[in-house]
Scaffold this motif. Structure first.
Motif, short mmCIF file in Angstrom:
data_model
loop_
_atom_site.label_atom_id
_atom_site.label_comp_id
_atom_site.label_asym_id
_atom_site.label_seq_id
_atom_site.Cartn_x
_atom_site.Cartn_y
_atom_site.Cartn_z
N SER A 7 0.84 -1.18 0.00
CA SER A 7 0.00 0.00 0.00
C SER A 7 0.88 1.24 0.00
O SER A 7 2.11 1.13 0.17
N GLY A 8 0.28 2.39 -0.20
CA GLY A 8 1.01 3.64 -0.12
C GLY A 8 1.37 4.26 -1.44
O GLY A 8 1.88 5.38 -1.48
N GLY A 9 1.13 3.56 -2.53
CA GLY A 9 1.43 4.14 -3.83
C GLY A 9 0.43 5.21 -4.20
O GLY A 9 -0.55 5.44 -3.51
N GLY A 10 0.72 5.90 -5.30
CA GLY A 10 -0.18 6.95 -5.75
C GLY A 10 0.52 7.90 -6.67
O GLY A 10 1.61 7.63 -7.17
N LEU A 11 -0.12 9.05 -6.88
CA LEU A 11 0.42 10.10 -7.74
C LEU A 11 1.15 11.12 -6.87
O LEU A 11 0.58 11.63 -5.90
N VAL A 12 2.38 11.42 -7.23
CA VAL A 12 3.17 12.39 -6.48
C VAL A 12 3.89 13.29 -7.45
O VAL A 12 4.26 12.87 -8.55
N GLN A 13 4.09 14.53 -7.06
CA GLN A 13 4.81 15.47 -7.91
C GLN A 13 6.30 15.15 -7.92
O GLN A 13 6.85 14.64 -6.92
N ALA A 14 6.94 15.47 -9.01
CA ALA A 14 8.38 15.28 -9.11
C ALA A 14 9.06 16.02 -7.95
O ALA A 14 8.70 17.16 -7.63
N GLY A 15 10.00 15.34 -7.34
CA GLY A 15 10.68 15.90 -6.18
C GLY A 15 10.05 15.53 -4.85
O GLY A 15 10.64 15.76 -3.79
N GLY A 16 8.88 14.94 -4.91
CA GLY A 16 8.17 14.56 -3.71
C GLY A 16 8.62 13.21 -3.17
O GLY A 16 9.55 12.59 -3.69
N SER A 17 7.92 12.76 -2.13
CA SER A 17 8.28 11.52 -1.45
C SER A 17 7.05 10.65 -1.24
O SER A 17 5.92 11.16 -1.20
N LEU A 18 7.29 9.37 -1.08
CA LEU A 18 6.24 8.42 -0.75
C LEU A 18 6.80 7.41 0.24
O LEU A 18 8.00 7.11 0.21
N ALA A 23 2.27 -5.29 4.24
CA ALA A 23 1.78 -6.03 5.40
C ALA A 23 1.82 -7.52 5.09
O ALA A 23 1.31 -7.95 4.05
N ALA A 24 2.42 -8.28 6.00
CA ALA A 24 2.60 -9.72 5.77
C ALA A 24 1.75 -10.53 6.74
O ALA A 24 1.58 -10.15 7.90
N SER A 25 1.25 -11.65 6.27
CA SER A 25 0.52 -12.59 7.12
C SER A 25 0.78 -13.99 6.61
O SER A 25 1.24 -14.20 5.49
N GLY A 26 0.49 -14.98 7.48
CA GLY A 26 0.66 -16.37 7.08
C GLY A 26 2.10 -16.85 7.08
O GLY A 26 2.42 -17.86 6.45
N LEU A 27 2.96 -16.14 7.79
CA LEU A 27 4.37 -16.51 7.83
C LEU A 27 4.97 -16.07 9.16
O LEU A 27 4.40 -15.22 9.86
N THR A 28 6.12 -16.66 9.48
CA THR A 28 6.89 -16.18 10.64
C THR A 28 7.74 -15.03 10.16
O THR A 28 8.88 -15.21 9.70
N PHE A 29 7.18 -13.84 10.24
CA PHE A 29 7.77 -12.67 9.58
C PHE A 29 9.20 -12.42 10.04
O PHE A 29 10.06 -12.09 9.23
N ARG A 30 9.46 -12.59 11.32
CA ARG A 30 10.79 -12.27 11.85
C ARG A 30 11.86 -13.24 11.35
O ARG A 30 13.04 -13.03 11.58
N GLN A 117 0.84 -8.06 -4.56
CA GLN A 117 0.20 -7.72 -5.83
C GLN A 117 0.74 -6.42 -6.42
O GLN A 117 0.48 -6.10 -7.58
N GLY A 118 1.48 -5.67 -5.63
CA GLY A 118 2.10 -4.44 -6.11
C GLY A 118 1.29 -3.20 -5.81
O GLY A 118 0.07 -3.25 -5.62
N THR A 119 1.97 -2.07 -5.76
CA THR A 119 1.32 -0.77 -5.60
C THR A 119 1.93 0.19 -6.62
O THR A 119 3.15 0.24 -6.79
N GLN A 120 1.06 0.92 -7.32
CA GLN A 120 1.49 1.78 -8.42
C GLN A 120 2.01 3.12 -7.90
O GLN A 120 1.35 3.78 -7.10
N VAL A 121 3.16 3.52 -8.40
CA VAL A 121 3.71 4.85 -8.12
C VAL A 121 3.78 5.61 -9.44
O VAL A 121 4.36 5.14 -10.41
N THR A 122 3.16 6.79 -9.46
CA THR A 122 3.14 7.64 -10.64
C THR A 122 3.71 9.00 -10.26
O THR A 122 3.37 9.54 -9.20
N VAL A 123 4.54 9.56 -11.12
CA VAL A 123 5.17 10.85 -10.85
C VAL A 123 4.71 11.86 -11.88
O VAL A 123 4.79 11.60 -13.08
#
Length: 125
Positions: A7-18, A23-30, A117-123
């Protein structure tokens, strides 16, 4: 069954940050090495960063050092990717991936059995 959700992807202006999160489940994450990859249209999936199970070691693709930071919270089963100073080279679908093991992850995507499944980042310019 391992389940990774970015999660967290989206449209951001050039020079910006994201800040991307996975988030993981079904595994021993550590006990899992976690990594981020990205795939731009018409290009192969490429390595971005990896982090050891404890979070004590990280490794970045050379061209992205200083622009991205990978981190994890084993109490929350999350792995994040902070991306700064976004420019035209950054638009892509960003994926998290992991495997049970130690140390740092491979830069080869076929080394990882578990993917989100991926999250899209657009600049925008």
């Amino acid at each position: 069954q391992v389940h990774l959700v970015e999660s967290g992807g989206g449209l951001v202006q050039a020079g910006g940050s994201l800040r991307l999160s996975c988030a993981a489940s079904g595994l021993t994450f550590r006990s899992h090495v976690m990594s981020w990859f990205r795939q731009a249209p018409g290009k192969e999936r490429e390595f971005v960063a990896t982090i050891s199970p404890s979070g004590g070691a990280t490794y970045y693709e050379d061209g992205l050092k200083g622009r991205v930071t990978i981190s994890r919270d084993n109490a929350k089963n999350t792995v994040d990717l902070q991306v700064n100073s976004l420019n035209s080279a950054y638009p892509a679908v960003y994926y998290c991936a992991g495997f049970f093991g130690a140390g740092l992850g491979s830069e080869r995507s076929n080394y990882y059995p578990s993917w989100g499944q991926g999250t899209q980042v657009t600049v925008s310019s």
